[in-house]
Scaffold this active site. Structure first.
Site: not given
Length: 456
Positions: A284, A347, A397
């Site tokens: 991320s 995602d 995610h």
């Protein structure tokens, strides 16, 4: 939902801050840097390989003489059965041609291995508000990997990394632990075929980091003072986390940028007589920091060994967002920064920032649009997964879900042990309060960015 993966078994396997940093500007320049070349529109789309669905599988000291290197730099051979013999290809020397589809077992094993080194940052992160190490690492660096169950990883952590964005928020924005730098042990170096220097970053957790992620405007990186390249722009929030200096933190010592550049440079000098690789991995927001670091090292020309040869830089991005514009992508390509993006097509984070202004909206009717320089662009080769879990939006995610799929391509159902890591972080974030004015201010910033990009 169904997914099909190829049937194969994994093998065992002090710099100046150009934004806000105090101090003198670095005069280091990139050796042999060439001018940016404008690529045709068709080259802006990232390479992409998708692991497609199948209806049959369901997925929810004192000065002394320098020590001899562990191994002398060896000539390449044609044996492609071991990691030591083809590590350069696995690290992206040929842009992973022929290795992604079908997914080569050695590459699969390496993706999982680096993903687990990233997962260690979540496992070691202290979310206990009653702890003296709250929002920092729970363990000392010498035993961190052991404490999270990775004693046999083959790496020694050499430094912790702390970062914070430069924001005016209630309560301030103190620096927090975001990752670590590690070097391969002698035994691991023999198995890997080189001395691997790893920098691992976690994703977004704290409230200030979430606010920084919403700062969708592009800003010039300007990492090299002697060659600022104003056309190379990156997301201002990620840039702030990477370059801002917080001198009030308990564990901090300079910006995130200063910390990692100095440590990686130190390790390169320590192992200057060996074959070395620089591997940057993150999940991320952490993948954004990894990419900024990779570009920074290459732009400053710091990725050189004792023989003056270029040390390869590879970024393993897990569920990473876009980081910069086309100028940033082109420059990373010129400098040889290799990026392998592991993404879940479901995602939403991997589609941000630049939902509307991205690599697919730069050309209209065969011509570049006026706002093309404000379009975000993905970098590198994409390895696309396809999974979701009904009733659990965080699943798409979750780093553990990514790794579970890659580890168990033939298992009908990936069973997770305990509460997934992202869910823990989500609970923490939901418990935080943001001043109402900040919500409106962030919305205003986003609107202004769009107006500026359209030239209105």
């Amino acid at each position: 939902m169904a997914i099909h993966l190829p049937v194969s078994n994994p093998s065992p396997g002090n710099y100046a801050n150009p934004q806000r940093q105090r101090g003198h500007a670095s005069t280091t320049s990139t050796a042999g840097a060439v001018a940016a070349v404008a690529a045709p529109p068709s080259t802006f789309a990232p390479q992409r390989t998708r692991l497609t669905a199948s209806p049959t599988i369901a997925m929810n000291t004192r000065h002394a003489a320098p020590a001899a290197p562990v191994f002398a730099p060896a000539r390449r051979n044609n044996d492609k059965s071991t990691l030591a013999s083809m590590w350069r290809e696995i690290q992206g020397e040929g842009d992973w041609a022929g290795l992604v589809e079908p997914l080569h077992p050695l590459l699969r094993a390496e993706i999982v291995r680096y993903g687990e080194l990233v997962a260690a940052t979540y496992k070691a992160f202290d979310l206990d508000s009653g702890s003296k190490r709250y929002l920092n690492c729970k363990y000392g660096r010498t035993r961190m990997l052991e404490e999270v169950g990775m004693a046999g990883a083959g790496y020694a952590v050499t430094r912790y990394i702390y970062a914070a964005p430069d924001l005016s928020l209630p309560g301030g924005c103190p620096s927090r632990w975001v990752g670590y730098v590690a070097a391969a042990s002698d035994d691991a170096a023999r198995r890997l075929g080189r001395r691997d220097i790893v920098v691992s970053f976690r994703g977004t957790v704290t409230g200030s980091e979430w606010v920084a992620n919403m700062m969708g405007s592009l800003a010039p990186a300007r990492f090299n003072p002697s060659d600022p390249r104003p056309d190379v722009k990156v997301e201002s929030g990620f840039l702030s986390v990477y370059t801002s200096d917080d001198g009030t933190g308990r564990f901090t010592c300079g910006s995130c940028r200063n910390q990692v550049l100095s440590e990686v440079t130190r390790l390169l000098k320590q192992y200057k007589n060996e074959d070395v690789s620089i591997t940057l991995a993150g999940h991320s927001m952490g993948s954004s920091l990894a990419l900024l670091l990779g570009y920074d090292l290459a732009e400053l020309g710091l990725n050189r060994d004792g023989r003056g040869n270029r040390v390869p830089i590879t970024v393993y991005s897990f569920a990473g967002p876009r980081v910069g514009n086309t100028g940033f992508k082109n420059r990373c390509d010129e400098l040889g920064v290799k990026v392998l993006r592991v993404v879940n097509v479901n995602d939403p984070i991997t589609k941000l920032p630049g939902v509307f202004l991205n690599e697919n909206s730069r050309v209209l009717g065969g011509r570049l649009v006026p706002w093309s320089c404000a379009c975000y662009t993905h970098i590198g080769v994409e390895l696309a997964l396809d999974f979701f879990k009904a009733g659990d939006p965080a699943w798409v995610h979750d780093l553990e879900a990514y790794l579970g799929l890659l580890k168990c391509p033939k298992v009908a159902k990936v069973k997770k042990q305990g509460e997934d890591l992202v869910s823990k972080v989500t609970k923490y974030v939901q418990g935080q309060s943001f001043h109402a004015a900040w919500r409106w201010q962030m919305a205003a910033i986003q609107a202004c960015d769009l107006v500026q990009s359209l030239g209105i």
